[in-house]
Write a protein that holds these residues in place. Structure first.
Motif, PDB file in Angstrom:
ATOM      1  N   ARG A 103       0.837  -1.197   0.000  1.00  0.00           N
ATOM      2  CA  ARG A 103       0.000   0.000   0.000  1.00  0.00           C
ATOM      3  C   ARG A 103       0.876   1.253   0.000  1.00  0.00           C
ATOM      4  O   ARG A 103       1.958   1.267   0.603  1.00  0.00           O
ATOM      5  N   THR A 104       0.392   2.283  -0.629  1.00  0.00           N
ATOM      6  CA  THR A 104       1.077   3.570  -0.523  1.00  0.00           C
ATOM      7  C   THR A 104       0.703   4.285   0.772  1.00  0.00           C
ATOM      8  O   THR A 104       1.470   5.091   1.296  1.00  0.00           O
ATOM      9  N   ALA A 105      -0.506   3.965   1.297  1.00  0.00           N
ATOM     10  CA  ALA A 105      -0.962   4.546   2.561  1.00  0.00           C
ATOM     11  C   ALA A 105      -1.814   3.520   3.284  1.00  0.00           C
ATOM     12  O   ALA A 105      -2.489   2.692   2.660  1.00  0.00           O
ATOM     13  N   ARG A 106      -1.764   3.544   4.587  1.00  0.00           N
ATOM     14  CA  ARG A 106      -2.602   2.654   5.396  1.00  0.00           C
ATOM     15  C   ARG A 106      -3.676   3.475   6.103  1.00  0.00           C
ATOM     16  O   ARG A 106      -3.412   4.607   6.551  1.00  0.00           O
ATOM     17  N   LYS A 107      -4.866   2.922   6.207  1.00  0.00           N
ATOM     18  CA  LYS A 107      -5.951   3.593   6.918  1.00  0.00           C
ATOM     19  C   LYS A 107      -5.886   3.270   8.410  1.00  0.00           C
ATOM     20  O   LYS A 107      -5.516   2.160   8.800  1.00  0.00           O
ATOM     21  N   VAL A 108      -6.258   4.239   9.197  1.00  0.00           N
ATOM     22  CA  VAL A 108      -6.356   4.071  10.645  1.00  0.00           C
ATOM     23  C   VAL A 108      -7.771   4.459  11.058  1.00  0.00           C
ATOM     24  O   VAL A 108      -8.239   5.556  10.726  1.00  0.00           O
ATOM     25  N   PHE A 109      -8.449   3.546  11.744  1.00  0.00           N
ATOM     26  CA  PHE A 109      -9.830   3.757  12.179  1.00  0.00           C
ATOM     27  C   PHE A 109      -9.826   3.911  13.705  1.00  0.00           C
ATOM     28  O   PHE A 109      -9.252   3.079  14.413  1.00  0.00           O
ATOM     29  N   VAL A 110     -10.470   4.957  14.188  1.00  0.00           N
ATOM     30  CA  VAL A 110     -10.450   5.256  15.621  1.00  0.00           C
ATOM     31  C   VAL A 110     -11.877   5.384  16.132  1.00  0.00           C
ATOM     32  O   VAL A 110     -12.724   6.040  15.501  1.00  0.00           O
ATOM     33  N   TYR A 111     -12.140   4.743  17.278  1.00  0.00           N
ATOM     34  CA  TYR A 111     -13.445   4.911  17.929  1.00  0.00           C
ATOM     35  C   TYR A 111     -13.221   5.363  19.365  1.00  0.00           C
ATOM     36  O   TYR A 111     -12.546   4.687  20.158  1.00  0.00           O
ATOM     37  N   VAL A 112     -13.791   6.528  19.670  1.00  0.00           N
ATOM     38  CA  VAL A 112     -13.729   7.080  21.026  1.00  0.00           C
ATOM     39  C   VAL A 112     -15.103   6.884  21.660  1.00  0.00           C
ATOM     40  O   VAL A 112     -16.086   7.472  21.202  1.00  0.00           O
ATOM     41  N   PRO A 113     -15.217   6.053  22.690  1.00  0.00           N
ATOM     42  CA  PRO A 113     -16.538   5.750  23.251  1.00  0.00           C
ATOM     43  C   PRO A 113     -17.154   6.954  23.955  1.00  0.00           C
ATOM     44  O   PRO A 113     -16.449   7.884  24.389  1.00  0.00           O
ATOM     45  N   ALA A 114     -18.463   6.921  24.059  1.00  0.00           N
ATOM     46  CA  ALA A 114     -19.180   8.027  24.711  1.00  0.00           C
ATOM     47  C   ALA A 114     -18.751   8.196  26.160  1.00  0.00           C
ATOM     48  O   ALA A 114     -18.813   9.298  26.707  1.00  0.00           O
ATOM     49  N   ALA A 115     -18.301   7.118  26.788  1.00  0.00           N
ATOM     50  CA  ALA A 115     -17.916   7.176  28.200  1.00  0.00           C
ATOM     51  C   ALA A 115     -16.561   7.837  28.429  1.00  0.00           C
ATOM     52  O   ALA A 115     -16.208   8.146  29.567  1.00  0.00           O
ATOM     53  N   TYR A 116     -15.801   8.062  27.353  1.00  0.00           N
ATOM     54  CA  TYR A 116     -14.493   8.705  27.517  1.00  0.00           C
ATOM     55  C   TYR A 116     -14.669  10.179  27.869  1.00  0.00           C
ATOM     56  O   TYR A 116     -15.481  10.880  27.267  1.00  0.00           O
ATOM     57  N   GLN A 117     -13.896  10.655  28.833  1.00  0.00           N
ATOM     58  CA  GLN A 117     -13.920  12.060  29.236  1.00  0.00           C
ATOM     59  C   GLN A 117     -12.670  12.753  28.716  1.00  0.00           C
ATOM     60  O   GLN A 117     -11.542  12.366  29.066  1.00  0.00           O
ATOM     61  N   ASP A 118     -12.867  13.749  27.875  1.00  0.00           N
ATOM     62  CA  ASP A 118     -11.746  14.465  27.272  1.00  0.00           C
ATOM     63  C   ASP A 118     -10.808  14.993  28.353  1.00  0.00           C
ATOM     64  O   ASP A 118     -11.242  15.556  29.361  1.00  0.00           O
ATOM     65  N   GLY A 119      -9.515  14.794  28.133  1.00  0.00           N
ATOM     66  CA  GLY A 119      -8.521  15.259  29.087  1.00  0.00           C
ATOM     67  C   GLY A 119      -7.977  14.155  29.955  1.00  0.00           C
ATOM     68  O   GLY A 119      -6.913  14.327  30.569  1.00  0.00           O
ATOM     69  N   THR A 120      -8.674  13.033  30.049  1.00  0.00           N
ATOM     70  CA  THR A 120      -8.167  11.898  30.806  1.00  0.00           C
ATOM     71  C   THR A 120      -7.279  11.051  29.910  1.00  0.00           C
ATOM     72  O   THR A 120      -7.432  11.032  28.688  1.00  0.00           O
ATOM     73  N   LYS A 121      -6.323  10.358  30.521  1.00  0.00           N
ATOM     74  CA  LYS A 121      -5.441   9.473  29.766  1.00  0.00           C
ATOM     75  C   LYS A 121      -6.167   8.153  29.523  1.00  0.00           C
ATOM     76  O   LYS A 121      -6.323   7.345  30.436  1.00  0.00           O
ATOM     77  N   ALA A 122      -6.591   7.945  28.295  1.00  0.00           N
ATOM     78  CA  ALA A 122      -7.433   6.798  27.978  1.00  0.00           C
ATOM     79  C   ALA A 122      -6.614   5.523  27.825  1.00  0.00           C
ATOM     80  O   ALA A 122      -5.534   5.535  27.229  1.00  0.00           O
ATOM     81  N   PRO A 123      -7.144   4.402  28.339  1.00  0.00           N
ATOM     82  CA  PRO A 123      -6.593   3.116  27.929  1.00  0.00           C
ATOM     83  C   PRO A 123      -6.899   2.907  26.450  1.00  0.00           C
ATOM     84  O   PRO A 123      -7.723   3.635  25.870  1.00  0.00           O
ATOM     85  N   LEU A 124      -6.259   1.926  25.833  1.00  0.00           N
ATOM     86  CA  LEU A 124      -6.446   1.769  24.388  1.00  0.00           C
ATOM     87  C   LEU A 124      -6.381   0.308  23.982  1.00  0.00           C
ATOM     88  O   LEU A 124      -5.798  -0.532  24.669  1.00  0.00           O
ATOM     89  N   LEU A 125      -7.022   0.029  22.854  1.00  0.00           N
ATOM     90  CA  LEU A 125      -6.971  -1.284  22.222  1.00  0.00           C
ATOM     91  C   LEU A 125      -6.528  -1.110  20.783  1.00  0.00           C
ATOM     92  O   LEU A 125      -7.189  -0.416  20.004  1.00  0.00           O
ATOM     93  N   ILE A 126      -5.406  -1.713  20.424  1.00  0.00           N
ATOM     94  CA  ILE A 126      -4.947  -1.739  19.039  1.00  0.00           C
ATOM     95  C   ILE A 126      -5.562  -2.966  18.365  1.00  0.00           C
ATOM     96  O   ILE A 126      -5.518  -4.074  18.905  1.00  0.00           O
ATOM     97  N   ILE A 127      -6.135  -2.780  17.177  1.00  0.00           N
ATOM     98  CA  ILE A 127      -6.727  -3.876  16.418  1.00  0.00           C
ATOM     99  C   ILE A 127      -5.973  -3.995  15.100  1.00  0.00           C
ATOM    100  O   ILE A 127      -5.912  -3.040  14.321  1.00  0.00           O
ATOM    101  N   HIS A 128      -5.380  -5.151  14.857  1.00  0.00           N
ATOM    102  CA  HIS A 128      -4.649  -5.365  13.615  1.00  0.00           C
ATOM    103  C   HIS A 128      -5.605  -5.669  12.458  1.00  0.00           C
ATOM    104  O   HIS A 128      -6.746  -6.076  12.665  1.00  0.00           O
ATOM    105  N   ASP A 129      -5.111  -5.472  11.244  1.00  0.00           N
ATOM    106  CA  ASP A 129      -5.902  -5.684  10.028  1.00  0.00           C
ATOM    107  C   ASP A 129      -7.152  -4.808  10.026  1.00  0.00           C
ATOM    108  O   ASP A 129      -8.222  -5.236   9.603  1.00  0.00           O
ATOM    109  N   GLY A 130      -7.027  -3.585  10.506  1.00  0.00           N
ATOM    110  CA  GLY A 130      -8.170  -2.686  10.593  1.00  0.00           C
ATOM    111  C   GLY A 130      -8.918  -2.535   9.266  1.00  0.00           C
ATOM    112  O   GLY A 130      -8.310  -2.598   8.206  1.00  0.00           O
ATOM    113  N   PRO A 131     -10.253  -2.381   9.328  1.00  0.00           N
ATOM    114  CA  PRO A 131     -11.054  -2.207  10.536  1.00  0.00           C
ATOM    115  C   PRO A 131     -11.379  -3.500  11.275  1.00  0.00           C
ATOM    116  O   PRO A 131     -11.870  -3.457  12.399  1.00  0.00           O
TER     117      PRO A 131
END
Length: 361
Positions: A103-131
């Motif tokens: 690929r010349t470019a790879r896509k990155v898909f991000v989902y921020v849940p409604a429960a996330y509060q802006d400004g807090t350090k969020a835990p994260l889940l990396i998913i391979h072969d996105g989406p």
């Protein structure tokens, strides 16, 4: 045979059992989770918190927590990263087969849940072969971050599904990224993908103070097939960066390029985790929490050991090695299913995520 509440009492105490009793109904274990390479204990695997070996199928249903229940939704984003801009995976590696597409470019898909509060350090889940299974993960976040049951609740992690670099198997960019026994993919995600997420203009507009945790205990990785092997490899080589690992139909076989520099130390690629060097058993125990799965009819399931390519054998051996080393692990064997089977994800992924995030505060 011990009832399910007995197992849970051993794991979380009587208070947790009482809290869960309203959702577990009549579920029981047909046997205590077995260790080793033998056939796993049979169990419905629904709302279980225990470690060990489990068997499901051949009949499957969709877990309601993986469906849209009308709960508040988060925000979805999508952007691209050019391979030529990378310092780690530029798409020009000497091991690549020129006949295989990069690929010349790879896509990155991000989902921020409604429960996330802006400004807090969020835990994260990396998913391979996105989406990949981001659709199911989104529903799990919408439903389980607000669960009334504390032992079936997910932290509001941000899901980041990263597209592979292209093609598959030997000589491919995807194979280089996922099947190589090194810390290269972990560094790529940590050093390039995560900064791109928090600095993305669209994401910043919605969450001006977005932040991702640096705590490796708050960083999970999920993948299927070579993406599953990559999840384990990221944690194995960089437990200082990623510690919660989810692998479905993991490619713990010899899929590494023969001309890769890593062949000198790991001549059988990911097969070395459980055979040959026996990396898991012969290495110091790492602070990892590991989910593995294999399907009854997974790839090359009749191949002899000397081919180093039997997926069922490889995953059974990996589970046995994790058990022998006393890891926090769960191994699921799914009857009547095939490689990366959608039925397995639809039944188990909510439980898998809940199990994977146990103990996170």
């Amino acid at each position: 045979m011990p009832p399910l509440t007995y197992l849970l009492a051993c794991r979380i105490g009587s208070a947790g059992v009482v809290a869960l009793s309203s959702i577990m109904l009549q579920l029981t274990l047909s046997g205590a989770p077995a260790h080793g390479e033998d056939t796993p204990a049979q169990t419905p695997l629904q709302h279980l918190l225990g470690d060990g070996n489990f068997e499901i199928g051949p009949d499957y249903t969709t877990d309601p927590d993986l469906t849209d229940q009308g709960n508040p939704k988060g925000k979805s984003f999508e952007f691209e990263m050019r391979l030529a801009d990378s310092k780690i995976f530029r798409g020009d590696d000497a091991t690549l087969d020129p006949k295989k597409t990069v690929r010349t470019a790879r896509k990155v898909f991000v989902y921020v849940p409604a429960a996330y509060q802006d400004g807090t350090k969020a835990p994260l889940l990396i998913i391979h072969d996105g989406p990949a299974r981001l659709d199911l993960v989104r529903n799990a976040l919408d439903n389980l971050t607000i669960s009334e049951h504390p032992d079936r609740r997910l932290p509001p992690f941000i899901a980041i599904a990263v597209q592979n670099g292209g093609d598959d198997s030997y000589g491919s960019e995807r194979g280089l990224e996922y099947d190589t026994m090194s810390d290269r993919l972990a560094r790529f995600i940590n050093d390039e993908v995560l900064p791109a997420v928090v600095n993305n203009s669209e994401i910043r507009a919605a969450y001006p103070n977005i932040a991702l945790t640096d705590d490796p205990d708050g960083r999970a990785v999920m993948g299927c097939s070579s993406g599953g092997a990559a999840a384990l490899t990221m944690g194995w080589f960089r437990p200082d960066l990623f510690r919660r690992l989810i692998t479905y139909s993991g490619t713990f076989v010899d899929q590494q390029d023969e001309d890769a520099a890593e062949e000198a130390n790991y001549p059988l690629g990911a097969w070395e985790y459980h055979s040959g060097k026996k990396l898991i058993e012969n290495s110091e125990k790492k602070p990892l929490r590991i989910f593995t799965h294999v399907a009854e009819n997974d790839l090359r399931n009749q191949d002899p050991a000397e081919t180093y390519h039997n997926w069922v054998m490889a995953n059974r051996r990996t589970a046995a090695a994790l058990a022998a080393k006393d890891y926090d692990y769960r191994f699921v064997f799914s009857r009547g299913t095939r490689h990366c089977d959608q039925k397995v994800f639809k039944q188990t992924l909510a439980d898998t995520l809940v199990w994977a995030w146990q103990g996170y505060r």
